[in-house]
Design a protein around this motif. Structure first.
Motif, PDB file in Angstrom:
ATOM      1  N   ILE A  36       0.843  -1.195   0.000  1.00 15.20           N
ATOM      2  CA  ILE A  36       0.000   0.000   0.000  1.00 15.20           C
ATOM      3  C   ILE A  36       0.879   1.246   0.000  1.00 15.20           C
ATOM      4  N   GLU A  37       0.679   2.103  -0.997  1.00 20.12           N
ATOM      5  CA  GLU A  37       1.533   3.284  -1.131  1.00 20.12           C
ATOM      6  C   GLU A  37       1.513   4.158   0.116  1.00 20.12           C
ATOM      7  N   ALA A  38       0.323   4.367   0.688  1.00 17.94           N
ATOM      8  CA  ALA A  38       0.224   5.231   1.873  1.00 17.94           C
ATOM      9  C   ALA A  38       1.003   4.637   3.048  1.00 17.94           C
ATOM     10  N   ASP A  39       0.904   3.320   3.220  1.00 18.55           N
ATOM     11  CA  ASP A  39       1.623   2.660   4.318  1.00 18.55           C
ATOM     12  C   ASP A  39       3.135   2.744   4.114  1.00 18.55           C
ATOM     13  N   LEU A  40       3.574   2.524   2.882  1.00 20.73           N
ATOM     14  CA  LEU A  40       5.006   2.597   2.585  1.00 20.73           C
ATOM     15  C   LEU A  40       5.521   4.021   2.735  1.00 20.73           C
ATOM     16  N   SER A  41       4.687   4.987   2.376  1.00 17.85           N
ATOM     17  CA  SER A  41       5.064   6.391   2.515  1.00 17.85           C
ATOM     18  C   SER A  41       5.330   6.739   3.977  1.00 17.85           C
ATOM     19  N   ASP A  42       4.435   6.259   4.855  1.00 22.70           N
ATOM     20  CA  ASP A  42       4.615   6.511   6.295  1.00 22.70           C
ATOM     21  C   ASP A  42       5.831   5.765   6.832  1.00 22.70           C
ATOM     22  N   ARG A  43       5.980   4.532   6.408  1.00 22.06           N
ATOM     23  CA  ARG A  43       7.057   3.687   6.935  1.00 22.06           C
ATOM     24  C   ARG A  43       8.435   4.224   6.566  1.00 22.06           C
ATOM     25  N   PHE A  44       8.584   4.680   5.318  1.00 21.72           N
ATOM     26  CA  PHE A  44       9.910   5.075   4.835  1.00 21.72           C
ATOM     27  C   PHE A  44      10.114   6.589   4.774  1.00 21.72           C
ATOM     28  N   GLY A  45       9.104   7.352   5.202  1.00 24.17           N
ATOM     29  CA  GLY A  45       9.250   8.807   5.197  1.00 24.17           C
ATOM     30  C   GLY A  45       9.444   9.369   3.811  1.00 24.17           C
ATOM     31  N   ALA A  46       8.636   8.866   2.865  1.00 20.35           N
ATOM     32  CA  ALA A  46       8.770   9.269   1.467  1.00 20.35           C
ATOM     33  C   ALA A  46       7.417   9.711   0.920  1.00 20.35           C
ATOM     34  N   SER A  47       7.448  10.482  -0.135  1.00 17.97           N
ATOM     35  CA  SER A  47       6.203  10.909  -0.757  1.00 17.97           C
ATOM     36  C   SER A  47       5.538   9.744  -1.478  1.00 17.97           C
TER      37      SER A  47
END
Length: 217
Positions: A36-47
């Motif tokens: 999930i893009e939103a989950d990965l964004s939060d996890r890795f601190g990325a847009s």
């Protein structure tokens, strides 16, 4: 009264791709698990845009598959595919072993000798977790010593795709008793600065992996 908004610090694209790849290889994400893009964004601190591009990169490597209108998921590799990957790896890893033997410096030899001792100790002590980690370190070290950027790039993509099966293989009953001498033989050939012996030991080791994967069908 002023307010402070905490901004996400976006990481560089190659670094983000590598971090997600490493997470998949560690088993943080299971085969067929949706990414999930939103989950990965939060996890890795990325847009979200950077995550999307990283997933596209990993799809190009064959590690992730894109799903129409459903994002992406970790791609599951069949045993037959894993066998084909190892067969391709044979030529590339033989090349890296040859180059490593040719390029070995005295300083590199000291480091490799220390690694050899750790592998032998882990095998003797039955430390499967430590042994698996040391094997990965040895493979990475041989690639680095080869100095062959193209072979290394191709190998890392192939290894990423077959990581799950490699993990299963590491814990196959009695495998450590066979693989430890094979890995030590590769190291010894490199330490002897014998390219032919290094290539041969590498081929023997990988052909053994093909045979084991064939038995897993």
């Amino acid at each position: 009264m002023s307010t402070t908004t905490e901004a996400t610090i976006d990481v560089g694209q190659p670094d983000l791709t590598a971090r997600i790849r490493d997470a998949i290889l560690r088993g943080d994400f299971a085969p067929h698990q949706r990414l999930i893009e939103a989950d990965l964004s939060d996890r890795f601190g990325a847009s979200r845009a950077s995550v999307r591009n990283a997933l596209m990169n990993l799809a190009g490597e064959g590690l992730v598959e894109r799903l129409p209108n459903r994002g992406a998921r970790v791609r599951a590799i069949s045993v037959d595919e894993a066998i084909e990957i190892v067969e391709v790896r044979i030529g590339l890893e033989e090349l890296c072993a040859r180059k490593a033997a040719e390029n070995l410096t005295d300083e590199d030899a000291a480091d490799l000798t220390e690694l050899r001792e750790k592998i032998a100790a882990a095998a003797t002590g039955g430390d499967l977790v430590g042994y698996a980690s040391l094997n990965q370190e040895m493979d990475r070290r041989i690639r680095e010593l080869s100095g062959h950027a193209t072979a290394v790039q191709l190998l890392e993509r192939l290894l990423a795709q077959s990581a799950r099966h490699q993990f299963r293989l590491a814990y196959h009953p009695g495998r450590i008793n066979t693989s430890a001498p094979e890995h030590i033989a590769i190291i010894d050939a490199v330490l002897a600065r014998d390219p032919d012996a290094a290539a041969h030991a590498t081929r023997v080791h990988l052909e053994g992996i093909v045979a084991l994967f064939s038995d897993m069908r």
